[in-house]
Motif scaffolding. Structure first.
Motif, PDB file in Angstrom:
ATOM      1  N   LEU A  77       0.832  -1.200   0.000  1.00 31.97           N
ATOM      2  CA  LEU A  77       0.000   0.000   0.000  1.00 31.97           C
ATOM      3  C   LEU A  77       0.867   1.251   0.000  1.00 31.97           C
ATOM      4  N   ALA A  78       1.897   1.275   0.826  1.00 29.81           N
ATOM      5  CA  ALA A  78       2.798   2.428   0.877  1.00 29.81           C
ATOM      6  C   ALA A  78       3.471   2.660  -0.478  1.00 29.81           C
ATOM      7  N   THR A  97       4.044   7.345   5.108  1.00 32.28           N
ATOM      8  CA  THR A  97       3.815   6.493   6.271  1.00 32.28           C
ATOM      9  C   THR A  97       2.360   6.051   6.253  1.00 32.28           C
ATOM     10  N   VAL A  98       2.165   4.737   6.333  1.00 32.17           N
ATOM     11  CA  VAL A  98       0.829   4.168   6.407  1.00 32.17           C
ATOM     12  C   VAL A  98       0.649   3.588   7.802  1.00 32.17           C
ATOM     13  N   HIS A  99      -0.327   4.098   8.532  1.00 30.25           N
ATOM     14  CA  HIS A  99      -0.648   3.630   9.877  1.00 30.25           C
ATOM     15  C   HIS A  99      -1.859   2.699   9.814  1.00 30.25           C
ATOM     16  N   LYS A 100      -1.802   1.640  10.595  1.00 26.79           N
ATOM     17  CA  LYS A 100      -2.931   0.705  10.703  1.00 26.79           C
ATOM     18  C   LYS A 100      -3.267   0.581  12.187  1.00 26.79           C
ATOM     19  N   PRO A 101      -3.972   1.574  12.723  1.00 27.52           N
ATOM     20  CA  PRO A 101      -4.204   1.625  14.171  1.00 27.52           C
ATOM     21  C   PRO A 101      -5.109   0.520  14.710  1.00 27.52           C
ATOM     22  N   SER A 102      -5.839  -0.159  13.826  1.00 25.47           N
ATOM     23  CA  SER A 102      -6.702  -1.255  14.277  1.00 25.47           C
ATOM     24  C   SER A 102      -6.187  -2.611  13.791  1.00 25.47           C
ATOM     25  N   ALA A 103      -4.891  -2.719  13.638  1.00 27.45           N
ATOM     26  CA  ALA A 103      -4.300  -3.983  13.173  1.00 27.45           C
ATOM     27  C   ALA A 103      -4.704  -5.122  14.114  1.00 27.45           C
TER      28      ALA A 103
END
Length: 127
Positions: A77-78, A97-103
């Motif tokens: 995705l990045a 920067t790709v954040h996945k806070p609900s990983a």
């Protein structure tokens, strides 16, 4: 060339990325930060939006990728988002920067993120 920075932080878009079926089915929010390195001198002199990267259009293009075709990995995705950032030839380098806070991690955590930085010259050499 001057390395000025245009930063877009905290772009939150629902996507369906991940390796698990429930991530692809239910989706989750992804948060993206980008920094574009380019000279803003011409835009400052002309005071005209056509002489810089339009961050509203950039946000729309990034959102379309995030909400678009699912991928397994944040790294993928990045990289797709990086392609959007480097599409404007005035951009010399970018950081995504790709954040996945609900990983789906069964422990308490604040964030999971992948950050990549690419220079236009690096991209050209890879092709």
């Amino acid at each position: 060339m001057t390395a000025d920075i245009i930063r877009l932080a905290g772009l939150r878009v629902r996507g369906f990325h991940g390796v698990f079926d429930f991530e692809r089915r239910e989706g989750q929010d992804f948060v993206v930060d980008v920094e574009l390195e380019l000279s803003t001198s011409r835009a400052a002199a002309t005071d005209d939006i056509v002489d810089t990267v339009h961050y509203g259009e950039l946000a729309e293009s990034l959102a379309a990728v995030i909400a678009g075709e699912p991928v397994n990995l944040l790294e993928t995705l990045a990289d797709r988002l990086m392609t959007v950032c480097l599409a404007d030839t005035r951009v010399a380098a970018a950081t995504v920067t790709v954040h996945k806070p609900s990983a789906p991690i069964p422990l308490a955590f604040t964030d999971v993120a992948v950050t990549i930085r690419r220079k236009r010259a690096d991209r050209a050499g890879a092709r």
